[in-house]
Design an enzyme around this catalytic site. Sequence first.
Site, short mmCIF file in Angstrom:
data_model
loop_
_atom_site.label_atom_id
_atom_site.label_comp_id
_atom_site.label_asym_id
_atom_site.label_seq_id
_atom_site.Cartn_x
_atom_site.Cartn_y
_atom_site.Cartn_z
NE ARG A 8 5.02 69.43 1.20
CZ ARG A 8 4.52 70.65 1.34
NH1 ARG A 8 5.02 71.47 2.28
NH2 ARG A 8 3.52 71.08 0.58
CB SER A 52 3.39 69.75 -2.87
OG SER A 52 3.50 68.94 -1.72
CB SER A 53 -2.15 69.19 -0.84
OG SER A 53 -2.68 68.82 -2.09
CD GLN A 54 -2.61 74.25 4.92
OE1 GLN A 54 -3.64 74.46 4.29
NE2 GLN A 54 -2.36 74.80 6.09
CG PHE A 106 -7.69 69.73 -2.92
CD1 PHE A 106 -6.47 69.10 -3.08
CD2 PHE A 106 -8.31 69.65 -1.69
CE1 PHE A 106 -5.88 68.41 -2.03
CE2 PHE A 106 -7.73 68.97 -0.63
CZ PHE A 106 -6.51 68.35 -0.81
#
Length: 385
Positions: free
Chosen positions: A33, A65-67, A210
Amino acid sequence: MDFAAQRHALVAQLRAAQDVSEPVAAAMLAVPRHLFVPGVEPEAAYRDEPIVTKLDADGRPISSSSQPAIMATMLDQLDVRPGHRVLEIGAGTGYNAALLARLVGPEGRVVALDLDEDTVEQAREHLAAAGVSGVEVLCRDGAAGHPEPAPYDRLIATVGVWDLAPAWLAQLRPDGRLVVPLDLRGVQVSAAMERDGERWVSRSVAPCGFMRMRGSFTGTEAVVVARQDPMLMLMLPEPREVGDVPAALDAAPTEITVRREEAAPPFTVAMGMALWLALHEPRWCALSGDFGSGPGFTAGVVEPGGIALLAVSGSLVARGHGEAGARLAAELAAHVRAWDEAGRPEASALRIEAHPHAPATGATPAGGGAVVIEKRHTTLVLGFG
């Protein structure tokens, strides 16, 4: 360094907190990541936190960048198999597309779309740096999908969507599945949906949050600055008159104690009530920001004469502010009691049906007790159980 130990620690943390399938865990272990957020300290890339990567001219986040926790949830909802073709709406950093590429394998294909050319270029660079192949990143308005490689086996959106775009439904195989953060009057849920005759039916639902989709498919949500210092933001499912909220908040509150001993965490209660209010109260709102003791979030009811908000601190209280505060506090307390009596239903208990092209007569396919939400292209019918 490839930070493999940090990836293992992150995946172990996720699997201790939620169900994560072996394929999704393996993908998260394999994909670095930190290469997708190059401006962030590598150690921070492996925390279970979202990472904002782009702001608009007003300083509002528009890409991230999402959780990892919600990414894992949505990937398992998507149920990607080797050899699948997958369309992703919202390329972001490219990290989710890289995970999808691991899941589909060398025989599969991933197409990721994003509205901004600079975001697309950066996603391509990140994918190349990570050595990921089998992903095509294109600059497109995601509402139109990408018909050339269709039909797709799976479609996933990593931005909040207000409605199901007709192009998405048309570009999926008859037995395909889509997973999207779907807006339900201002509250988002990650809904995994499949065709059932002429309608689409949820197979699983999970809470999520989101950034909203931009471009031609922008929704109706409105955000109002309720206070500048400390910053408080009022979220409404659609623009409407709410009066002088800052002045109302400055007024001495009227408090109604609904429950003297509240064991659930404040955020859990607020999220549960937000969903309940979104489905049952047209005047509902959410307030987020600095509540004096750090960041917070709560739900309530607002109208031009005042605002009532939930407060959780050992006890559960409906707190009304402004001229109509006492009445609104009583109405909010009644909603809390109804939510309690219903067993405090959560998003996971929600069933969603999407009926495309609802009749122009205004007739709806709702049954007894169902909640109906009219969208541009679909009619949503919702119920618990």
